[in-house]
Design a protein around this motif. Sequence first.
Motif, PDB file in Angstrom:
ATOM      1  N   LEU A 140      99.310 -14.555  -0.675  1.00  0.00           N
ATOM      2  CA  LEU A 140     100.503 -14.667   0.159  1.00  0.00           C
ATOM      3  C   LEU A 140     100.077 -14.931   1.600  1.00  0.00           C
ATOM      4  O   LEU A 140      99.351 -14.132   2.203  1.00  0.00           O
ATOM      5  CB  LEU A 140     101.328 -13.386   0.075  1.00  0.00           C
ATOM      6  CG  LEU A 140     102.073 -13.159  -1.256  1.00  0.00           C
ATOM      7  CD1 LEU A 140     102.611 -11.737  -1.324  1.00  0.00           C
ATOM      8  CD2 LEU A 140     103.201 -14.160  -1.409  1.00  0.00           C
ATOM      9  N   VAL A 141     100.547 -16.051   2.140  1.00  0.00           N
ATOM     10  CA  VAL A 141     100.147 -16.489   3.474  1.00  0.00           C
ATOM     11  C   VAL A 141     101.381 -16.561   4.369  1.00  0.00           C
ATOM     12  O   VAL A 141     102.432 -17.064   3.954  1.00  0.00           O
ATOM     13  CB  VAL A 141      99.456 -17.868   3.400  1.00  0.00           C
ATOM     14  CG1 VAL A 141      99.134 -18.383   4.797  1.00  0.00           C
ATOM     15  CG2 VAL A 141      98.182 -17.775   2.562  1.00  0.00           C
ATOM     16  N   PHE A 142     101.240 -16.079   5.598  1.00  0.00           N
ATOM     17  CA  PHE A 142     102.341 -16.102   6.558  1.00  0.00           C
ATOM     18  C   PHE A 142     102.461 -17.512   7.129  1.00  0.00           C
ATOM     19  O   PHE A 142     101.515 -18.039   7.728  1.00  0.00           O
ATOM     20  CB  PHE A 142     102.067 -15.096   7.687  1.00  0.00           C
ATOM     21  CG  PHE A 142     103.265 -14.773   8.528  1.00  0.00           C
ATOM     22  CD1 PHE A 142     104.330 -14.062   8.011  1.00  0.00           C
ATOM     23  CD2 PHE A 142     103.318 -15.164   9.856  1.00  0.00           C
ATOM     24  CE1 PHE A 142     105.429 -13.733   8.800  1.00  0.00           C
ATOM     25  CE2 PHE A 142     104.403 -14.853  10.655  1.00  0.00           C
ATOM     26  CZ  PHE A 142     105.468 -14.139  10.122  1.00  0.00           C
ATOM     27  N   ASN A 143     103.633 -18.145   6.960  1.00  0.00           N
ATOM     28  CA  ASN A 143     103.772 -19.544   7.358  1.00  0.00           C
ATOM     29  C   ASN A 143     104.568 -19.710   8.645  1.00  0.00           C
ATOM     30  O   ASN A 143     104.997 -18.739   9.270  1.00  0.00           O
ATOM     31  CB  ASN A 143     104.412 -20.361   6.220  1.00  0.00           C
ATOM     32  CG  ASN A 143     105.839 -19.916   5.894  1.00  0.00           C
ATOM     33  OD1 ASN A 143     106.521 -19.318   6.713  1.00  0.00           O
ATOM     34  ND2 ASN A 143     106.291 -20.213   4.679  1.00  0.00           N
ATOM     35  N   GLU A 144     104.798 -20.996   9.028  1.00  0.00           N
ATOM     36  CA  GLU A 144     105.488 -21.286  10.294  1.00  0.00           C
ATOM     37  C   GLU A 144     106.959 -20.891  10.271  1.00  0.00           C
ATOM     38  O   GLU A 144     107.609 -20.823  11.322  1.00  0.00           O
ATOM     39  CB  GLU A 144     105.368 -22.784  10.630  1.00  0.00           C
ATOM     40  CG  GLU A 144     105.999 -23.718   9.626  1.00  0.00           C
ATOM     41  CD  GLU A 144     105.061 -24.092   8.480  1.00  0.00           C
ATOM     42  OE1 GLU A 144     105.381 -25.034   7.741  1.00  0.00           O
ATOM     43  OE2 GLU A 144     104.008 -23.431   8.353  1.00  0.00           O
ATOM     44  N   PHE A 156     106.189 -14.982   4.081  1.00  0.00           N
ATOM     45  CA  PHE A 156     104.986 -14.990   3.257  1.00  0.00           C
ATOM     46  C   PHE A 156     105.244 -15.836   2.017  1.00  0.00           C
ATOM     47  O   PHE A 156     106.216 -15.605   1.291  1.00  0.00           O
ATOM     48  CB  PHE A 156     104.589 -13.569   2.841  1.00  0.00           C
ATOM     49  CG  PHE A 156     103.878 -12.806   3.919  1.00  0.00           C
ATOM     50  CD1 PHE A 156     102.527 -13.010   4.146  1.00  0.00           C
ATOM     51  CD2 PHE A 156     104.562 -11.895   4.715  1.00  0.00           C
ATOM     52  CE1 PHE A 156     101.863 -12.310   5.152  1.00  0.00           C
ATOM     53  CE2 PHE A 156     103.913 -11.198   5.718  1.00  0.00           C
ATOM     54  CZ  PHE A 156     102.556 -11.404   5.935  1.00  0.00           C
ATOM     55  N   THR A 157     104.404 -16.830   1.784  1.00  0.00           N
ATOM     56  CA  THR A 157     104.539 -17.698   0.615  1.00  0.00           C
ATOM     57  C   THR A 157     103.184 -17.843  -0.068  1.00  0.00           C
ATOM     58  O   THR A 157     102.130 -17.706   0.562  1.00  0.00           O
ATOM     59  CB  THR A 157     105.056 -19.090   1.018  1.00  0.00           C
ATOM     60  OG1 THR A 157     104.159 -19.669   1.984  1.00  0.00           O
ATOM     61  CG2 THR A 157     106.444 -19.001   1.622  1.00  0.00           C
ATOM     62  N   MET A 158     103.202 -18.151  -1.364  1.00  0.00           N
ATOM     63  CA  MET A 158     101.975 -18.358  -2.111  1.00  0.00           C
ATOM     64  C   MET A 158     101.288 -19.631  -1.614  1.00  0.00           C
ATOM     65  O   MET A 158     101.929 -20.656  -1.376  1.00  0.00           O
ATOM     66  CB  MET A 158     102.266 -18.483  -3.600  1.00  0.00           C
ATOM     67  CG  MET A 158     102.832 -17.213  -4.230  1.00  0.00           C
ATOM     68  SD  MET A 158     101.657 -15.825  -4.224  1.00  0.00           S
ATOM     69  CE  MET A 158     100.405 -16.454  -5.351  1.00  0.00           C
ATOM     70  N   ALA A 159      99.963 -19.550  -1.460  1.00  0.00           N
ATOM     71  CA  ALA A 159      99.205 -20.706  -0.986  1.00  0.00           C
ATOM     72  C   ALA A 159      97.736 -20.526  -1.337  1.00  0.00           C
ATOM     73  O   ALA A 159      97.289 -19.428  -1.688  1.00  0.00           O
ATOM     74  CB  ALA A 159      99.377 -20.889   0.514  1.00  0.00           C
ATOM     75  N   ILE A 217      87.985 -17.157  -4.934  1.00  0.00           N
ATOM     76  CA  ILE A 217      88.469 -15.785  -5.047  1.00  0.00           C
ATOM     77  C   ILE A 217      89.935 -15.815  -5.430  1.00  0.00           C
ATOM     78  O   ILE A 217      90.729 -16.553  -4.832  1.00  0.00           O
ATOM     79  CB  ILE A 217      88.304 -15.029  -3.710  1.00  0.00           C
ATOM     80  CG1 ILE A 217      86.826 -14.915  -3.343  1.00  0.00           C
ATOM     81  CG2 ILE A 217      88.944 -13.649  -3.785  1.00  0.00           C
ATOM     82  CD1 ILE A 217      86.590 -14.275  -1.988  1.00  0.00           C
ATOM     83  N   ASP A 218      90.295 -15.029  -6.429  1.00  0.00           N
ATOM     84  CA  ASP A 218      91.688 -14.915  -6.844  1.00  0.00           C
ATOM     85  C   ASP A 218      92.314 -13.732  -6.115  1.00  0.00           C
ATOM     86  O   ASP A 218      91.962 -12.575  -6.358  1.00  0.00           O
ATOM     87  CB  ASP A 218      91.770 -14.717  -8.355  1.00  0.00           C
ATOM     88  CG  ASP A 218      93.213 -14.742  -8.871  1.00  0.00           C
ATOM     89  OD1 ASP A 218      94.146 -14.788  -8.035  1.00  0.00           O
ATOM     90  OD2 ASP A 218      93.396 -14.715 -10.100  1.00  0.00           O
ATOM     91  N   GLY A 278      97.976 -10.882  -3.558  1.00  0.00           N
ATOM     92  CA  GLY A 278      97.805 -10.054  -2.361  1.00  0.00           C
ATOM     93  C   GLY A 278      97.970 -10.872  -1.092  1.00  0.00           C
ATOM     94  O   GLY A 278      98.027 -12.101  -1.120  1.00  0.00           O
ATOM     95  N   TYR A 279      98.058 -10.186   0.044  1.00  0.00           N
ATOM     96  CA  TYR A 279      98.212 -10.859   1.333  1.00  0.00           C
ATOM     97  C   TYR A 279      96.863 -11.397   1.806  1.00  0.00           C
ATOM     98  O   TYR A 279      95.831 -10.711   1.719  1.00  0.00           O
ATOM     99  CB  TYR A 279      98.774  -9.899   2.378  1.00  0.00           C
ATOM    100  CG  TYR A 279     100.193  -9.464   2.101  1.00  0.00           C
ATOM    101  CD1 TYR A 279     101.262 -10.303   2.401  1.00  0.00           C
ATOM    102  CD2 TYR A 279     100.466  -8.221   1.540  1.00  0.00           C
ATOM    103  CE1 TYR A 279     102.566  -9.912   2.141  1.00  0.00           C
ATOM    104  CE2 TYR A 279     101.768  -7.813   1.278  1.00  0.00           C
ATOM    105  CZ  TYR A 279     102.814  -8.669   1.576  1.00  0.00           C
ATOM    106  OH  TYR A 279     104.108  -8.279   1.314  1.00  0.00           O
ATOM    107  N   VAL A 280      96.866 -12.615   2.298  1.00  0.00           N
ATOM    108  CA  VAL A 280      95.667 -13.231   2.873  1.00  0.00           C
ATOM    109  C   VAL A 280      95.896 -13.345   4.380  1.00  0.00           C
ATOM    110  O   VAL A 280      96.741 -14.117   4.834  1.00  0.00           O
ATOM    111  CB  VAL A 280      95.394 -14.614   2.257  1.00  0.00           C
ATOM    112  CG1 VAL A 280      94.158 -15.238   2.889  1.00  0.00           C
ATOM    113  CG2 VAL A 280      95.225 -14.494   0.749  1.00  0.00           C
TER     114      VAL A 280
END
Length: 248
Positions: A7-11, A15-18, A46-47, A51-53
């Motif tokens: 899960l990545v914080f986007n613009e 939080f979206t999967m990426a 890495i899987d 989780g949050y990245v």
Amino acid sequence: MIIHNGLVFNEDCQFTMADVAIENGKITQVAPPGSMHGAAQGGEAIDAAGGYVLPGFVDIHTHGCVNFDVCDGDGAGIEKMMGYYGGQGITSVVPATMSYNEPILTDIVKAALPYFGKEGHGAVLRGVNMEGPYINTAKRGAQNPEYIMDPQLKMFNELYELAGGNIRLVDIAPELPGSLDFIKQVSHKCVVSLSPTNPSYDEAAAAFDPGPSPVPHLLPPLPPLGHPAPAVLPPPRPPLLHRSARLT
């Protein structure tokens, strides 16, 4: 390195999967999930398993943890603290001292000196935040009034040199005698922050001019709102980001 399924914080502030690509310790690409195949290309994969990245956090105002405090002046304690911070996702730390006199602060700096910039213990100790002793005793909170004093430029410069320039922040109450001269002299060396303090609006405005940016503890140790004197309310200004870059 490729990190999948995170899960990545986007613009859009969500939080979206990426998938995230990292090269030489830096994020180089963020792409839709499943679009990168680092393992197939010989790179490490890495899987994240949902989780949050996140980039490593930088903590510039912490006194201690796991039963240790930076003011203990204990190298072994610093190692344990850095190990704990690293395990919590914090990669860089600038711990805050309490209000003490020069001999005690000298011992604190000496204990920290071998660990500045040292890797291998978890988080990296990037310097020291002098939260005192140049504060307003009326807003001292739990700080010992015995050690609170007006700004002492000679004392600060001696500690700064001893630390090898690794005093990254210093707190000051701008209403104290000599504070404006202190700010003008010190703001080119490190970040100057206002707190704990009890100034008038004019005193605060004059202090912001030479260089201070942060106001820690906004608003508990400051005069309450609800009256016509706003006192310390920092204006938003781009140099804050620029000055923060000195911590890395």
